[in-house]
Design an enzyme around this catalytic site. Structure first.
Site, PDB file in Angstrom:
ATOM      1  N   ARG A 121      35.132  45.045  29.992  1.00  8.79           N
ATOM      2  CA  ARG A 121      35.012  46.495  29.837  1.00  8.79           C
ATOM      3  C   ARG A 121      33.714  46.969  30.499  1.00  8.79           C
ATOM      4  O   ARG A 121      32.728  47.269  29.823  1.00  8.79           O
ATOM      5  CB  ARG A 121      35.039  46.860  28.352  1.00  8.79           C
ATOM      6  CG  ARG A 121      36.453  46.794  27.750  1.00  8.79           C
ATOM      7  CD  ARG A 121      37.144  48.134  27.957  1.00  8.79           C
ATOM      8  NE  ARG A 121      38.574  48.060  27.702  1.00  8.79           N
ATOM      9  CZ  ARG A 121      39.145  48.462  26.560  1.00  8.79           C
ATOM     10  NH1 ARG A 121      38.417  48.912  25.585  1.00  8.79           N
ATOM     11  NH2 ARG A 121      40.458  48.413  26.440  1.00  8.79           N
ATOM     12  N   GLN A 126      37.153  49.451  35.610  1.00  7.85           N
ATOM     13  CA  GLN A 126      37.993  50.451  34.948  1.00  7.85           C
ATOM     14  C   GLN A 126      39.342  50.635  35.628  1.00  7.85           C
ATOM     15  O   GLN A 126      40.360  50.815  34.958  1.00  7.85           O
ATOM     16  CB  GLN A 126      37.261  51.791  34.882  1.00  7.85           C
ATOM     17  CG  GLN A 126      36.167  51.826  33.829  1.00  7.85           C
ATOM     18  CD  GLN A 126      35.483  53.179  33.750  1.00  7.85           C
ATOM     19  OE1 GLN A 126      35.678  54.025  34.616  1.00  7.85           O
ATOM     20  NE2 GLN A 126      34.690  53.381  32.728  1.00  7.85           N
ATOM     21  N   ASP A 129      41.842  47.831  34.550  1.00  5.62           N
ATOM     22  CA  ASP A 129      41.963  47.576  33.119  1.00  5.62           C
ATOM     23  C   ASP A 129      43.358  47.942  32.608  1.00  5.62           C
ATOM     24  O   ASP A 129      43.637  49.106  32.304  1.00  5.62           O
ATOM     25  CB  ASP A 129      40.885  48.364  32.382  1.00  5.62           C
ATOM     26  CG  ASP A 129      40.803  48.027  30.900  1.00  5.62           C
ATOM     27  OD1 ASP A 129      41.709  47.343  30.396  1.00  5.62           O
ATOM     28  OD2 ASP A 129      39.830  48.447  30.255  1.00  5.62           O
ATOM     29  N   SER A 132      43.674  49.541  29.026  1.00  2.79           N
ATOM     30  CA  SER A 132      43.413  50.978  28.964  1.00  2.79           C
ATOM     31  C   SER A 132      44.580  51.785  29.520  1.00  2.79           C
ATOM     32  O   SER A 132      45.021  52.765  28.915  1.00  2.79           O
ATOM     33  CB  SER A 132      42.136  51.318  29.748  1.00  2.79           C
ATOM     34  OG  SER A 132      41.003  50.800  29.092  1.00  2.79           O
ATOM     35  N   TYR A 226      34.626  46.888  22.776  1.00  2.00           N
ATOM     36  CA  TYR A 226      35.698  46.825  21.782  1.00  2.00           C
ATOM     37  C   TYR A 226      35.080  46.931  20.387  1.00  2.00           C
ATOM     38  O   TYR A 226      33.959  46.499  20.153  1.00  2.00           O
ATOM     39  CB  TYR A 226      36.447  45.489  21.865  1.00  2.00           C
ATOM     40  CG  TYR A 226      37.164  45.256  23.168  1.00  2.00           C
ATOM     41  CD1 TYR A 226      38.473  45.693  23.352  1.00  2.00           C
ATOM     42  CD2 TYR A 226      36.546  44.579  24.206  1.00  2.00           C
ATOM     43  CE1 TYR A 226      39.133  45.467  24.545  1.00  2.00           C
ATOM     44  CE2 TYR A 226      37.203  44.348  25.403  1.00  2.00           C
ATOM     45  CZ  TYR A 226      38.492  44.791  25.561  1.00  2.00           C
ATOM     46  OH  TYR A 226      39.142  44.555  26.744  1.00  2.00           O
TER      47      TYR A 226
END
Length: 366
Positions: A121, A126, A129, A132, A226
């Site tokens: 993360r 990003q 991911d 997500s 997280y």
């Protein structure tokens, strides 16, 4: 280098790892793309859609035989591994921390394996991911499912017969899924409340129009972006703070999961007994044990007048969008790992290091 896209075999799965638009981008970058027959059909992508952009549609055995990189969404299973050899590079969600036997089986083939759910993360990762991108859709769909299952409407409505007050929605966990659930419920006109162990999420929740239920989290900091498992003291204090909102809620959505571990129990049966008759709980953490004590995976349980739906709502139900987002994550990941269509093998680089679980039959991460 040839990329093979396999048809998902998990029961209920409708997604495909590469959409036609992303297959075209890979081909434009010089890769060859082989698609297993009908791999995209459940996501409304026809074989001819892939062929039209230059991919080749092949039988399953041909894909395994000719491709170097093999891509899936769900973990490779025993039948897959019978066709895997030491020259293959596997990419899928492997959930390696909770699937040690699978990782050992992959290592036994001599293959190399990357796990998409192990993506760190960090800002650089990003756009790769998958947790997500898929959770975003799950948060949206959870609200839509809740709206369907409720016996009330979400918005304030003024009619000649009288005024209908807006429904109250409570969301546990203000991660990607939770934030999308807040935004969707607010757009539909509900009064939304939210809570999370991570106080840094308060501003995000409130920016979307939710009332954040604060519980002092001293010593409960998150790990790597997280939420971590809460202490017994925090869990007790959270219950006390949230109970009033829980007992008034028409819809509750729980999203709290800890990678590689059982989901924390946030709603006990005793609490369910005190909820509104007719309330609905959508438990998105059901696959890992559930945030509600009495939820069951892929089942709707009605108890004490409350309907509890245990699901991942996984984005299978919006598979066209989910497939395209997953495919974009995969594309960005492959671009990151390769140069001139060859793997760079930068083992000290954080994204490569965290996601490379097995290399040429040797287990790197447990």
């Amino acid at each position: 280098m040839k990329i093979g896209v396999l048809k998902e075999t998990k029961v209920g799965e409708k997604r495909v790892a590469i959409s036609p638009s992303i297959a075209k981008k890979l081909i434009d970058k010089g890769f060859e793309v082989l698609i297993e027959e009908d791999a995209g059909s459940a996501s409304s992508f026809k074989n001819s859609d892939y062929e039209a952009i230059g991919a080749s549609v092949e039988k399953r055995g041909v894909v395994f035989k000719n491709a170097t990189i093999l891509i899936k969404i769900n973990p490779f299973d025993e039948e897959d591994l019978k066709l895997v050899d030491k020259g293959h590079i596997l990419m899928s969600q492997l959930y390696h921390k909770s699937n040690p036997k699978l990782i050992e089986s992959i290592a036994a083939t001599g293959a190399t394996a990357f796990s998409m759910d192990a993506m760190p993360r960090i800002s650089r990762a990003q756009d790769m991911d998958v947790l997500s991108s898929q959770s975003n859709l799950a948060g949206y769909k959870a609200v839509i499912l809740g709206a369907y299952e409720m016996t009330k409407i979400f918005p304030l409505m003024m009619t000649a017969a009288g005024t209908i007050t807006p429904s109250k929605v409570l969301i546990y966990g203000v991660g990607v899924a939770g934030l999308q659930a807040i935004a969707t419920a607010k757009r539909l006109g509900a009064v939304v409340m939210a809570t999370d162990i991570r106080m840094e999420t308060k501003e995000q929740a409130e920016s979307l129009g939710a009332k954040f239920i604060s519980v002092d989290n001293t010593g409960e900091e998150s790990e790597g972006g997280y939420a971590k498992e809460a202490s017994e003291d925090y869990a007790r204090r959270q219950k006390e703070a949230v109970n009033k909102s829980l007992f008034d809620a028409d819809l509750v959505i729980t999203t709290a999961m800890i990678p590689g571990r059982k989901s924390p129990v946030l709603i006990t049966e005793e609490q369910v007994k005190q909820m509104k008759n007719g309330a609905v709980i959508i438990d998105l953490a059901a696959a890992q044990g559930g945030n509600c004590e009495i939820s069951e995976m892929n089942k709707t349980v009605t108890k004490h007048g409350v309907k509890i739906i245990g699901t991942t709502i996984s984005p299978e139900s919006v598979s066209t969008n989910a497939s395209d987002l997953y495919a974009k994550n995969i594309y960005n990941f492959i671009m990151h790992l390769t140069e001139n269509n060859e793997f760079k093998w930068e083992l000290d680089e954080e994204i490569t290091d965290e996601t490379l679980i097995v290399q040429e039959g040797k287990i790197r991460k447990n």
